[in-house]
Design a protein around this motif. Structure first.
Motif, short mmCIF file in Angstrom:
data_model
loop_
_atom_site.label_atom_id
_atom_site.label_comp_id
_atom_site.label_asym_id
_atom_site.label_seq_id
_atom_site.Cartn_x
_atom_site.Cartn_y
_atom_site.Cartn_z
N ALA A 194 0.83 -1.21 0.00
CA ALA A 194 0.00 0.00 0.00
C ALA A 194 0.86 1.25 0.00
O ALA A 194 0.56 2.24 -0.69
CB ALA A 194 -0.93 -0.01 1.21
N ALA A 195 1.97 1.22 0.76
CA ALA A 195 2.85 2.38 0.81
C ALA A 195 3.51 2.62 -0.55
O ALA A 195 3.68 3.78 -0.97
CB ALA A 195 3.92 2.18 1.88
N ILE A 196 3.87 1.57 -1.25
CA ILE A 196 4.46 1.70 -2.58
C ILE A 196 3.45 2.30 -3.55
O ILE A 196 3.76 3.22 -4.32
CB ILE A 196 4.96 0.34 -3.08
N THR A 197 2.23 1.78 -3.52
CA THR A 197 1.17 2.29 -4.38
C THR A 197 0.90 3.76 -4.10
O THR A 197 0.80 4.58 -5.03
CB THR A 197 -0.11 1.46 -4.19
N ASP A 198 0.78 4.12 -2.83
CA ASP A 198 0.52 5.51 -2.46
C ASP A 198 1.65 6.43 -2.94
O ASP A 198 1.40 7.53 -3.44
CB ASP A 198 0.36 5.64 -0.95
N ALA B 245 9.05 4.62 -6.74
CA ALA B 245 7.81 3.85 -6.65
C ALA B 245 7.14 3.74 -8.02
O ALA B 245 6.59 2.68 -8.37
CB ALA B 245 6.86 4.49 -5.64
N LEU B 246 7.19 4.81 -8.80
CA LEU B 246 6.64 4.76 -10.16
C LEU B 246 7.36 3.73 -11.01
O LEU B 246 6.74 2.99 -11.78
CB LEU B 246 6.74 6.14 -10.82
N ALA B 247 8.69 3.66 -10.86
CA ALA B 247 9.47 2.68 -11.62
C ALA B 247 9.10 1.25 -11.22
O ALA B 247 9.05 0.35 -12.07
CB ALA B 247 10.96 2.93 -11.41
N VAL B 248 8.82 1.04 -9.94
CA VAL B 248 8.43 -0.29 -9.46
C VAL B 248 7.08 -0.68 -10.04
O VAL B 248 6.89 -1.81 -10.52
CB VAL B 248 8.40 -0.31 -7.92
N ILE B 249 6.12 0.24 -10.01
CA ILE B 249 4.79 -0.04 -10.58
C ILE B 249 4.89 -0.31 -12.07
O ILE B 249 4.26 -1.23 -12.60
CB ILE B 249 3.83 1.14 -10.31
N GLU B 250 5.71 0.46 -12.76
CA GLU B 250 5.91 0.25 -14.20
C GLU B 250 6.47 -1.14 -14.46
O GLU B 250 5.99 -1.86 -15.36
CB GLU B 250 6.86 1.31 -14.75
N GLN B 251 7.45 -1.58 -13.68
CA GLN B 251 8.03 -2.90 -13.88
C GLN B 251 7.03 -3.99 -13.55
O GLN B 251 6.96 -5.03 -14.23
CB GLN B 251 9.29 -3.07 -13.03
N PHE B 252 6.23 -3.80 -12.52
CA PHE B 252 5.18 -4.74 -12.15
C PHE B 252 4.23 -4.93 -13.33
O PHE B 252 3.88 -6.07 -13.70
CB PHE B 252 4.43 -4.18 -10.94
N CYS B 253 3.81 -3.83 -13.95
CA CYS B 253 2.88 -3.91 -15.08
C CYS B 253 3.51 -4.61 -16.27
O CYS B 253 2.84 -5.37 -16.98
CB CYS B 253 2.42 -2.51 -15.47
N ARG B 254 4.80 -4.38 -16.50
CA ARG B 254 5.48 -5.03 -17.61
C ARG B 254 5.60 -6.54 -17.39
O ARG B 254 5.39 -7.34 -18.32
CB ARG B 254 6.86 -4.41 -17.84
#
Length: 317
Positions: free
Chosen positions: A217-221, A230-239
């Protein structure tokens, strides 16, 4: 005919509803950590609905894990279930246990137009399988196939536990960093709630950054607030999710479309829609053209698994 109960039990939450006249009503959500067994949680639900043991004719539970034999052990929580003991305890005539992503897949047949968003435009091919995939407490993967008589078949499987696919040197580094901590790296190792945190920690380690965020949740927020790491982590998750979804389309011939479900992606839906998911989804070398016109939808419906359990009961007769 007695009313039936449908349930969708995951690692964190158990959702229950009544099923009457092929429709669902009276949905309630219970934390699995608060109850020692599904019987206890269902007993609390019945009490809240003013019902007693013996008032139900049938129960269909969608459960996380492979279903066979009398005893079922839940994959991502502490519950266990014996079919015989369950029916005796709740005084029911029939218990139908189905895999949670069998239910989720069947639930796609009841989606309303405003309960999905287009990720990749296209037209589903009639008679071809559809892929249902969703990161949550774990990573679920199911297959939906329309039959000639108008019924639906959902094929259960454990596709969340395939090896994590990599498509770049950076992704190979990430995988090796995670493997140094976990050993085998499945898709679910990264594409889940705990996996998002694991991915963040791996990227921090590779980039020499302190891992200050302590929860998914903290990463998403942080990503929603525009924090670059955090944006880079979400981007990699989506990829990574795009690679796994694309692999399933190739394996199954899934030109009936792809449904993205689960509790994680809707929390950052706009970031997901702008991410590299679509590029990774179709990045398959000589087979990249196969993905032209394969639709992908992000499902926003809240209780698709419960609806699918009802559809399973309806089709079982």
């Amino acid at each position: 005919m007695k009313r039936a109960l449908v349930g969708d039990i995951g690692g964190t939450n158990a959702r229950f509803a009544l099923w009457e006249n092929n429709r669902m009503h009276s949905v309630q959500v219970f934390a699995t950590a608060d109850y020692t067994s599904p019987e206890q949680a269902i007993g609390a639900y019945l009490q809240a609905q003013g019902l007693s043991k013996g008032d139900l004719g049938a129960v269909c539970l969608a459960v996380a894990g492979p279903v066979s034999g009398d005893e079922f052990r839940f994959t991502n929580n502490h519950w266990r279930l014996s079919r015989q003991a369950f029916c005796k305890a709740l005084q029911i005539e029939r218990l139908l246990l189905i895999n949670d992503f069998t239910a989720m897949a069947l639930g796609m047949t009841r989606l309303q137009p405003d309960e999905r968003r287009t990720v990749c435009a296209g037209e589903p091919e009639t008679g071809r399988p559809a892929v249902v995939i969703g990161p949550g407490t774990g990573l679920g993967v199911g297959t939906l196939l329309g039959l000639e008589d108008g019924r639906w078949m959902a094929l259960p499987g454990e596709g969340g536990h395939v090896d994590l696919p990599v498509g770049s040197a950076r992704e190979a580094q990430i995988r090796e960093q995670i493997a140094s901590e976990t050993g085998h790296v499945s898709a679910e190792t990264v594409l889940s709630g705990g996996g998002l945190l694991r991915l963040y920690q791996a990227i921090c380690a590779l980039d020499g950054q302190p891992a200050t965020l302590q929860s998914p949740a903290a990463i998403t927020d942080a990503a929603l607030a525009g924090e670059p790491l955090a944006l880079a982590v979400i981007e990699q998750f989506c990829r990574f999710l795009g690679r796994v979804a694309g692999n399933n389309v190739l394996t199954l011939g899934g030109r009936g479309g792809v449904y993205i479900v689960g509790g994680i992606i809707p929390r950052f839906a706009e970031l997901f829609l702008r991410s590299g998911f679509a590029d990774s989804f179709a990045e398959k070398g000589c087979m990249s053209g196969y993905f032209k016109n394969v639709p992908v939808w992000l499902v926003t419906a809240e209780f698709s698994g419960l609806l699918g359990a009802g559809v399973a009961l309806q089709q079982a007769g």
